[in-house]
Design a protein around this motif. Structure first.
Motif, PDB file in Angstrom:
ATOM      1  N   PHE A 142       0.849  -1.180   0.000  1.00 20.78           N
ATOM      2  CA  PHE A 142       0.000   0.000   0.000  1.00 20.78           C
ATOM      3  C   PHE A 142       0.885   1.229   0.000  1.00 20.78           C
ATOM      4  O   PHE A 142       1.966   1.251   0.591  1.00 20.78           O
ATOM      5  CB  PHE A 142      -0.894   0.037   1.242  1.00 20.78           C
ATOM      6  N   ILE A 143       0.426   2.275  -0.661  1.00 17.66           N
ATOM      7  CA  ILE A 143       1.088   3.567  -0.601  1.00 17.66           C
ATOM      8  C   ILE A 143       0.064   4.609  -0.193  1.00 17.66           C
ATOM      9  O   ILE A 143      -1.085   4.580  -0.656  1.00 17.66           O
ATOM     10  CB  ILE A 143       1.756   3.938  -1.946  1.00 17.66           C
ATOM     11  N   VAL A 144       0.474   5.510   0.707  1.00 22.67           N
ATOM     12  CA  VAL A 144      -0.410   6.547   1.222  1.00 22.67           C
ATOM     13  C   VAL A 144       0.281   7.898   1.059  1.00 22.67           C
ATOM     14  O   VAL A 144       1.418   8.084   1.509  1.00 22.67           O
ATOM     15  CB  VAL A 144      -0.730   6.314   2.718  1.00 22.67           C
ATOM     16  N   GLN A 145      -0.382   8.827   0.371  1.00 20.64           N
ATOM     17  CA  GLN A 145       0.103  10.213   0.266  1.00 20.64           C
ATOM     18  C   GLN A 145      -1.030  11.090  -0.238  1.00 20.64           C
ATOM     19  O   GLN A 145      -1.882  10.637  -1.011  1.00 20.64           O
ATOM     20  CB  GLN A 145       1.317  10.328  -0.668  1.00 20.64           C
ATOM     21  N   ASP A 146      -1.018  12.338   0.220  1.00 20.61           N
ATOM     22  CA  ASP A 146      -1.984  13.338  -0.258  1.00 20.61           C
ATOM     23  C   ASP A 146      -3.433  12.894  -0.067  1.00 20.61           C
ATOM     24  O   ASP A 146      -4.307  13.164  -0.900  1.00 20.61           O
ATOM     25  CB  ASP A 146      -1.734  13.658  -1.739  1.00 20.61           C
ATOM     26  N   GLY A 147      -3.690  12.173   1.037  1.00 17.83           N
ATOM     27  CA  GLY A 147      -5.044  11.746   1.333  1.00 17.83           C
ATOM     28  C   GLY A 147      -5.517  10.567   0.519  1.00 17.83           C
ATOM     29  O   GLY A 147      -6.684  10.176   0.602  1.00 17.83           O
ATOM     30  N   ARG A 148      -4.623   9.967  -0.272  1.00 19.55           N
ATOM     31  CA  ARG A 148      -4.971   8.808  -1.080  1.00 19.55           C
ATOM     32  C   ARG A 148      -4.256   7.569  -0.546  1.00 19.55           C
ATOM     33  O   ARG A 148      -3.102   7.645  -0.128  1.00 19.55           O
ATOM     34  CB  ARG A 148      -4.611   9.025  -2.547  1.00 19.55           C
TER      35      ARG A 148
END
Length: 311
Positions: free
Chosen positions: A88-94
């Motif tokens: 999983f990748i999480v950045q900028d609310g995504r």
């Protein structure tokens, strides 16, 4: 731990892996729930300020936190290809799920997390933001989104990045530099394809940015190149010009200096230019003082120009 193909780098304990990952250019927090049995490996190669990594590891997560960013900002993008496993990748609310063949890009100056539930293999290309001629606000639409590697441009870049991560250490400095830059160009092409023609051809801001960057590249030899000259050549105010680059998270002078240094680095590792002195190369690319050039080069690349020429 599940079976994995033998990595090209030595297997590391979690403590050693965490140290290696957290010191690979961008500071990161690294965690695992299996520290006693964890094994990981990190291959790293650098050509100028472009870095290529090959990572094999068991379950773990990495986090680029606001605190780490504040202490050590880095104007880089990371482009990652998942070769094996899921994450999983999480950045900028995504938050998106990635599986083998998927790719993603993320900004090192904004918080992000990568989470892997099991054994994984990933190849990474890390490069300065100024190497892409895409406005930051436009590119922000693609951070932490899934970039498909099964068709189109994605199907071409995936094998290239994977093979580059495995073989980069065996390349001489000139070939490594050219192939790393090719990888960045391919990433830019993939991003433009995913943005669509509307975002890349009708965006007035993006068009202006590309025109300005082309002008800068054409006039790097001019030691008098200035924001005033660039603004006048494009019939805009200096204030407007500064605003364009401020939105990119940089300045006009930083971009000019960085592109001059990039061009000097390319010349220093080029065997066809071995007859040219370091000073000649510096002066031909807009630097007016060899001592200042050497200090600036070392501050940017971490090594003096003489070491690059010798290498």
């Amino acid at each position: 731990m599940t079976d994995r193909p033998t990595p090209t780098a030595d297997l590391l304990s979690f403590t050693a892996y965490r140290h290696a990952v957290s010191h690979a250019v961008v500071a990161l927090d690294v965690h695992t729930e299996r520290d006693e049995t964890f094994q990981g490996a990190l291959d790293a190669a650098v050509a100028g300020d472009i870095h290529v990594f090959g990572i094999d590891a068991d379950q773990h997560s990495v986090h680029r936190t606001p605190g780490l960013i504040a202490r050590a900002p880095q104007q880089y993008f990371k482009f990652s290809l998942i070769e094996r496993g899921t994450g999983f990748i999480v950045q900028d609310g995504r938050e998106i799920s990635l599986r083998a063949g998927d790719m993603a890009i993320y900004d090192t100056d904004r918080p992000y997390s990568l989470l892997f539930d099991d054994t994984m293999r990933m190849s990474v290309v890390m490069f300065p933001k100024v190497m892409l001629d895409i406005p930051a606000e436009t590119l922000g639409r693609l951070t932490a989104t899934r970039l498909d590697g099964t068709g189109g441009v994605g199907a071409m870049i995936g094998p290239y990045v994977a093979s580059l991560a495995r073989g980069a250490a065996e390349l001489d400095s000139h070939l490594a530099r050219r192939m790393f830059r090719t990888a960045v160009d391919m990433v830019g092409t993939l991003l433009e394809a995913n943005l669509g023609p509307e975002a890349t051809s009708t965006d007035a801001h993006g068009t202006l940015l590309r025109r300005v960057l082309d002008y800068i590249d054409e006039h790097l030899h001019d030691s008098e190149l200035s924001p005033g000259e660039i603004a006048a050549a494009h019939f805009i105010s200096v204030r407007h010009l500064h605003a364009v680059f401020n939105e990119q998270g940089t300045t006009v002078s930083t971009v000019i200096r960085t592109r001059r240094l990039e061009r000097c680095y390319d010349a220093l590792v080029d065997p066809q230019q071995a007859h040219r002195s370091i000073t000649t190369i510096a002066l031909a690319n807009g630097f007016v003082d060899s001592a200042h050039f050497s200090r600036t080069f070392r501050a940017h690349f971490g090594v003096p120009p003489s070491s690059v020429r010798a290498g």
